[in-house]
Motif scaffolding. Structure first.
Motif, mmCIF file in Angstrom:
data_model
loop_
_atom_site.group_PDB
_atom_site.id
_atom_site.type_symbol
_atom_site.label_atom_id
_atom_site.label_comp_id
_atom_site.label_asym_id
_atom_site.label_seq_id
_atom_site.Cartn_x
_atom_site.Cartn_y
_atom_site.Cartn_z
ATOM 1 N N PHE A 82 8.555 -8.605 7.698
ATOM 2 C CA PHE A 82 9.462 -9.415 6.892
ATOM 3 C C PHE A 82 10.874 -9.392 7.461
ATOM 4 O O PHE A 82 11.259 -8.480 8.182
ATOM 5 N N LEU A 126 9.147 -6.189 -0.863
ATOM 6 C CA LEU A 126 8.450 -4.899 -0.880
ATOM 7 C C LEU A 126 7.102 -5.038 -1.580
ATOM 8 O O LEU A 126 6.108 -4.459 -1.153
ATOM 9 N N TYR A 131 9.233 0.676 2.483
ATOM 10 C CA TYR A 131 9.242 1.323 1.173
ATOM 11 C C TYR A 131 10.302 2.419 1.176
ATOM 12 O O TYR A 131 10.178 3.395 1.922
ATOM 13 N N ARG A 134 -2.417 -1.526 11.614
ATOM 14 C CA ARG A 134 -3.574 -2.119 10.936
ATOM 15 C C ARG A 134 -4.529 -2.779 11.912
ATOM 16 O O ARG A 134 -5.636 -3.136 11.550
ATOM 17 N N MET A 179 -4.367 2.689 1.622
ATOM 18 C CA MET A 179 -4.863 1.764 0.602
ATOM 19 C C MET A 179 -6.246 1.232 0.966
ATOM 20 O O MET A 179 -7.010 0.853 0.102
ATOM 21 N N HIS A 180 -6.535 1.188 2.256
ATOM 22 C CA HIS A 180 -7.852 0.714 2.668
ATOM 23 C C HIS A 180 -8.853 1.862 2.789
ATOM 24 O O HIS A 180 -9.950 1.681 3.308
ATOM 25 N N ARG A 234 5.399 -7.771 -1.818
ATOM 26 C CA ARG A 234 4.514 -8.572 -0.966
ATOM 27 C C ARG A 234 3.957 -7.726 0.174
ATOM 28 O O ARG A 234 2.773 -7.818 0.514
ATOM 29 N N ALA A 235 4.816 -6.894 0.749
ATOM 30 C CA ALA A 235 4.354 -6.018 1.827
ATOM 31 C C ALA A 235 3.244 -5.106 1.313
ATOM 32 O O ALA A 235 2.226 -4.913 1.986
ATOM 33 N N ALA A 236 3.433 -4.582 0.116
ATOM 34 C CA ALA A 236 2.427 -3.689 -0.447
ATOM 35 C C ALA A 236 1.133 -4.432 -0.738
ATOM 36 O O ALA A 236 0.041 -3.895 -0.569
ATOM 37 N N GLN A 237 1.264 -5.693 -1.152
ATOM 38 C CA GLN A 237 0.056 -6.497 -1.392
ATOM 39 C C GLN A 237 -0.737 -6.662 -0.106
ATOM 40 O O GLN A 237 -1.956 -6.533 -0.086
ATOM 41 N N ILE A 238 -0.015 -6.964 0.973
ATOM 42 C CA ILE A 238 -0.689 -7.125 2.258
ATOM 43 C C ILE A 238 -1.297 -5.803 2.693
ATOM 44 O O ILE A 238 -2.388 -5.766 3.261
ATOM 45 N N ASP A 239 -0.599 -4.703 2.388
ATOM 46 C CA ASP A 239 -1.135 -3.387 2.730
ATOM 47 C C ASP A 239 -2.356 -3.033 1.887
ATOM 48 O O ASP A 239 -2.979 -2.007 2.117
ATOM 49 N N GLY A 240 -2.640 -3.845 0.870
ATOM 50 C CA GLY A 240 -3.855 -3.631 0.099
ATOM 51 C C GLY A 240 -3.662 -2.872 -1.199
ATOM 52 O O GLY A 240 -4.629 -2.442 -1.806
ATOM 53 N N ALA A 241 -2.409 -2.677 -1.621
ATOM 54 C CA ALA A 241 -2.178 -1.983 -2.880
ATOM 55 C C ALA A 241 -2.430 -2.937 -4.046
ATOM 56 O O ALA A 241 -2.069 -4.105 -3.979
ATOM 57 N N GLY A 252 -0.763 1.272 4.408
ATOM 58 C CA GLY A 252 -1.829 0.261 4.421
ATOM 59 C C GLY A 252 -3.189 0.874 4.688
ATOM 60 O O GLY A 252 -4.180 0.528 4.042
ATOM 61 N N SER A 262 -4.738 -8.733 1.373
ATOM 62 C CA SER A 262 -5.181 -7.518 2.060
ATOM 63 C C SER A 262 -6.562 -7.698 2.687
ATOM 64 O O SER A 262 -7.000 -6.885 3.477
#
Ligand code: ATP
Ligand code: MG
Lengths: 293, 368
Positions: B81, A184, B87, B150, B102-103, A186-193, B99, B73
């Protein structure tokens, strides 16, 4: 164990069942007795107590002892009642609990999701801090509070409790977050959080149970602490526990037992309240944290 | 230079190197599958592309831009995954748009993008639900929606189907393939399931022990495996490997193996093997190349028929798999469902030697 006792439960007859209930009831009463005595005596005039009748219900019901304990009783030398000290305790316990929980959660997050070289060692040391007896740190702590010029103040007490509480809150949150899926994060990191966004948006919303556990634990411990309160904040900044002691030990005049009982209940009430309100989450949270980690 | 370039990438944990000099160039629009047994480093390589793991040495570039040290990101990639990683506290809609939020994409645009993706994946009715209230297949779709929204340069999938039951897995496999054909986005897909690898990919990288064993199209990998590992890993049931001795028959080379009665069988091979005369080699024959004479490929140039004892038959409906003893080992063949084979009795068999491959028995490398 549980299987065996279940088997017994299947086989017990009515007589045995009655016996078990009576037995349990007696024990419950036994444990409730002190509280009962405190309660009845706190609503009696002093004359009834000194007359030698501790167990009986009051003949005359009165709230005088409560009002006295709260606002007029002699604490040490001042006739202020427990009120100012109650607020002292609140002013100590609320910031200490909030700060400890926040830092513990952040530590747990970092120690499980942002692993770094030596993180287990640091966690081990923090864990170790949970087992250092209070007495050992009294003198060094007094020195540090002196240097920081906050000895004898509520701020100083908050600092002491935060230092002691962080070990426990970190332990709780680390074990809880260890079971939280890293994917979770890691997913958020990729999402840019970012670091804090992941914490607020992803981890915090799932941290309810462990937060309750942590808050109850810290609140009870800090509220009930006497040693630190007596050592670092006697006088005007004393917390409730120290003030209660002073109330009971004031040697001027007659001993107002009813006032003492009322004061003691007052001192116990906040922790009791926290248990009643959040107690059932406590067990649930403890279980959740202990499944993995 | 490819769209996604992996150049001599290695990964070490402490002093242990788990990926050794990986070189892969992926063209735009390709569907690359990384396949290999557990622990071979597939996920590690994928995470390095995603930026979730550092690259120890070497380089990874996307669209010609060096990605070493770039935050996940900022790589314009999206990842699905194995556990879906939805979430839990957010609704499906919030999961998909997190996402974009966040962007810094404005709410109106986010909602529009979410609507389109939900439409595409047919999850519009689920948008208000929490992940806990979804079935496995629905979660899978939401996870893909979160990646799709995305509009990334590269999609990364880490065993996305391994948590689904067999039927759903096949359905979702088809759906992923359709999606790729429709969108044409570059995909890197990790799996340990060789059938998934064969059916989905435009190219496969077979990995073992941190090395890329072979990189090629599914057909190349299947028909021309580079070594014994690739040959036995790809294909189900896996390729039969038997020891034999090379014998020259005039200009043609043949491999001599023992039949079920101990009588030697000579199998001509399509390899210029003069230099190997008299040496022991590993002969690889896929189950479908060992069949009943009527089922054999009519266009093949080298068909060897032989009589051998059938040990076991396993009717699978469309075909019948059977076991026979060749070169002293159980050897699996596949014949038509209506071919007659009785366990314990001799049957006529045909081997299509055009498809046979030879390996060096010590190094395991292919002999061409
Ligand atoms: N944090 C780590 N520290 C040390 N070694 C690691 C670490 N993470 C992975 N490895 C090792 O790296 C190798 C590759 O792991 P990886 O997760 O990439 O395997 P995989 O091919 O994805 O396997 P699977 O199919 O089981 O997911 C394994 O041998 C693993 O033990
Ligand atoms: Mg993996």
């Amino acid at each position: 164990m549980s299987v065996a006792s279940q088997d017994n439960a299947m086989k017990t007859g009515r007589a045995a069942r009655v016996f078990i209930y009576v037995f349990l009831l007696v024990f419950a009463l036994f444990y409730l007795l002190p509280f009962f005595i405190m309660l009845v005596n706190s609503v009696k005039p002093l004359s009834e107590i000194t007359g030698g009748n501790m167990i009986a219900l009051p003949q005359v019901w009165t709230l005088e002892p409560w009002l006295g304990a709260w606002s007029t009783a002699q604490i040490g030398v001042e006739p202020t009642g427990l009120r100012p000290y109650f607020w002292n305790s609140i002013k100590m316990v609320v910031p200490a609990v909030v700060i400890c929980t926040a830092i513990g959660a952040l530590n747990g997050y970092i120690l499980t999701k942002w692993r770094f070289r030596g993180d287990t060692l640091i966690f081990g040391l923090m864990l170790f801090s949970c087992f250092i007896p209070f007495q050992i740190v009294l003198i060094p702590m007094a020195r540090i509070l002196g240097i920081l010029e906050i000895s004898g103040t509520t701020t100083g007490l908050v600092l002491v409790h935060v230092v002691y509480g962080i070990g426990f809150s970190t332990l709780y949150f680390r074990n809880y977050y260890a079971a939280f899926p890293t994917e979770l994060v890691r997913a958020a990191q990729i999402d840019g959080a970012g670091f804090f966004q992941i914490f607020y948006r992803i981890l915090m919303p799932s941290s309810g149970p462990i937060t309750v556990v942590c808050v109850i634990w810290l609140f009870t411990n800090i509220w009930n602490d006497f040693l630190f309160g007596a050592s670092f904040a006697s006088g005007g900044a004393a917390p409730m526990t120290v003030a209660l002691n002073n109330l009971v030990n004031s040697s001027t005049g007659v001993r107002e037992y009813n006032v003492h009982f009322a004061g003691a209940i007052m001192a116990a009430l906040p922790t009791l309240l926290v248990y009643i309100v959040a107690g059932r989450y406590f067990v649930r949270g403890l279980m959740a944290g202990s499944v993995k980690g | 230079m490819g769209f996604l370039d992996i150049k001599q990438a290695t990964k070490s944990y402490g002093s242990v190197e788990v990926l050794h000099g990986v070189d892969i160039a992926v063209e735009e629009g390709e569907f690359l599958v990384l396949v290999g047994p557990s622990g071979c480093g597939k996920s590690t390589l994928l995470n390095m592309i995603a930026g979730l793991e550092d690259i120890t040495t070497g380089e990874i570039a996307i669209k010609g831009q060096r990605m070493n040290g770039v935050h996940p990101s900022k790589r314009n990639i999206a990842m699905v995954f194995q556990s879906y990683a939805l979430y839990p506290n957010m609704t499906v809609g919030q999961n998909i748009t997190f996402g974009l939020e966040m962007h810094g994409t404005p709410k109106a645009d986010r909602d529009k993008a979410m609507g389109e993706v939900a439409e595409l994946l047919q999850i519009t009715p689920l948008l208000g639900r929490k992940p806990g209230q979804l079935s496995g297949g629905q979660r899978q779709r939401v996870a893909m929606g979160r990646a799709l929204v995305r509009n990334p340069d590269v999609f990364l999938f880490d065993e996305p189907l391994s948590n689904l039951d067999a039927k759903l897995r096949v359905d979702m496999r088809t759906e992923i393939k359709k999606l790729h054909q429709r969108l044409g986005t570059t995909i890197v897909y990790v799996t340990h399931d060789q059938i998934e690898a064969m059916t989905l990919s435009t190219r496969i990288a077979v990995m073992n022990g941190g090395y890329v064993q072979q990189l090629g199209t599914p057909k190349e990998i299947y028909d021309n495996p580079a070594n014994v590992f690739v040959a036995s890993f790809m294909g189900s049931p896996s390729m039969n490997l038997m020891e034999g001795v090379v014998r020259m028959q005039g200009a043609e080379a043949a491999v001599e193996i023992a039949g079920s009665s101990g009588v030697p069988v000579l199998l001509p091979v399509n390899v210029a093997a003069q230099r190997l005369d008299g040496q022991t080699v590993l002969l690889g024959i896929r189950p479908e190349a060992l069949t009943d004479p009527d089922g054999a490929d009519k266009n093949a140039r080298r068909i060897v028929t032989l009589s051998n004892v059938v040990d076991v038959t396993e009717p699978a409906g469309s075909d019948t798999f059977f076991t026979t003893t060749l070169a002293g080992k159980d050897t699996i063949g596949r014949m038509r469902a209506d071919a007659v084979a009785v366990p314990g009795q001799v049957a006529q068999m045909a081997i299509n030697m055009d498809k046979a491959v030879l390996f060096d028995p010590t190094s395991g490398d292919r002999i061409r």
